[in-house]
Design an enzyme around this catalytic site. Structure first.
Site, PDB file in Angstrom:
ATOM      1  N   ASP A   1       0.879  -1.167   0.000  1.00 32.20           N
ATOM      2  CA  ASP A   1       0.000   0.000   0.000  1.00 32.20           C
ATOM      3  C   ASP A   1       0.922   1.224   0.000  1.00 32.20           C
ATOM      4  O   ASP A   1       2.089   1.134   0.384  1.00 32.20           O
ATOM      5  CB  ASP A   1      -0.878  -0.024   1.246  1.00 32.20           C
ATOM      6  CG  ASP A   1      -1.623   1.276   1.467  1.00 32.20           C
ATOM      7  OD1 ASP A   1      -2.355   1.695   0.558  1.00 32.20           O
ATOM      8  OD2 ASP A   1      -1.422   1.885   2.536  1.00 32.20           O
TER       9      ASP A   1
ATOM     10  N   ASP B   1      -1.453  -0.577   5.961  1.00 34.34           N
ATOM     11  CA  ASP B   1      -1.744  -0.044   7.292  1.00 34.34           C
ATOM     12  C   ASP B   1      -3.239   0.065   7.563  1.00 34.34           C
ATOM     13  O   ASP B   1      -3.658   0.721   8.517  1.00 34.34           O
ATOM     14  CB  ASP B   1      -1.109   1.352   7.450  1.00 34.34           C
ATOM     15  CG  ASP B   1      -1.836   2.416   6.643  1.00 34.34           C
ATOM     16  OD1 ASP B   1      -2.212   2.138   5.475  1.00 34.34           O
ATOM     17  OD2 ASP B   1      -2.043   3.522   7.165  1.00 34.34           O
TER      18      ASP B   1
ATOM     19  N   ASP C   1      -0.111   5.239   0.703  1.00 31.86           N
ATOM     20  CA  ASP C   1      -0.370   6.257   1.722  1.00 31.86           C
ATOM     21  C   ASP C   1      -0.507   5.632   3.114  1.00 31.86           C
ATOM     22  O   ASP C   1      -1.363   4.780   3.327  1.00 31.86           O
ATOM     23  CB  ASP C   1      -1.641   7.045   1.386  1.00 31.86           C
ATOM     24  CG  ASP C   1      -1.522   7.776   0.060  1.00 31.86           C
ATOM     25  OD1 ASP C   1      -0.585   8.586  -0.087  1.00 31.86           O
ATOM     26  OD2 ASP C   1      -2.351   7.529  -0.835  1.00 31.86           O
TER      27      ASP C   1
END
Length: 197
Positions: free
Chosen positions: A8, A148, A10
């Site tokens: 991922d 996250d 951001d």
């Protein structure tokens, strides 16, 4: 030894700068709901305008891209190990390129392996991961998905990947959903050195 890694962007390899509550308010969307899904539920006359406003907002943030403090350490380690790397984001491909360039991370990822929501159905759908694994010509079970947020873990599980949840600004309410739970990216390096990954 896992040699295929999908990240991922951001909040995982870049510093999170998006205030999602702000954009929900701007677009008149329900608080706490998935922004992309909420936009798709809008009447057609409003939908295109909402997508445009979202892209404009995201582009402004993309030019402020900044690497997470531990990102280069892990990416360097993986590069030296000969691993293949990819990025899968719910942002657009164009803005992913801008963010990665601003953050100094673009050299780690080659063009076909930077995917956004305009390349495949966005996470938590597995489509983007499966597109990447097809390009690598490997099984999803040979890959690690790192993120996250719950959508990252869900996308990885839906595709059949091993998954790592990075505990930054979000909490995984069911930690067992991820194969690995780490406080930061740096924590993955000892696991690899010990032959656990």
């Amino acid at each position: 030894m896992i040699q295929y890694w999908i990240f991922d962007m951001d909040g995982t390899i870049t510093v999170p700068k998006h205030d999602f509550d702000e954009i929900r308010t701007r677009l008149g969307l329900t608080a706490g709901k998935d922004i992309l899904k909420e936009i798709e539920r809008l009447p057609e006359t409003r939908r295109a305008k909402a997508h445009e406003e979202l892209r404009d907002w995201e582009e402004e943030i993309a030019y402020k891209g900044e690497a997470a403090p531990d990102a280069k350490e892990l990416l360097d380690f993986l590069h030296q190990r000969g691993s293949s790397l990819a990025v899968l984001t719910r942002n657009t491909k164009k803005l992913a390129h801008i963010t990665l360039a601003q953050a100094g991370l673009q050299p780690y990822f080659t063009e076909p392996f930077i995917l956004g929501r305009d390349c495949a159905k966005p996470k938590p759908e597995p489509d983007g991961i499966l597109h990447i694994t097809n390009l690598w010509n490997v099984k999803a079970s040979e890959c690690m998905m790192v993120g996250d947020y719950i959508h990252d873990v869900a996308a990885g599980r839906n595709a059949g990947c091993t998954t790592t949840f990075i505990q930054r600004q979000y909490i995984l309410e069911q930690p067992a959903l991820a194969d690995y739970n780490c406080r930061d990216l740096r924590s993955l390096i000892p696991l690899m050195k010990d032959g656990l990954l």
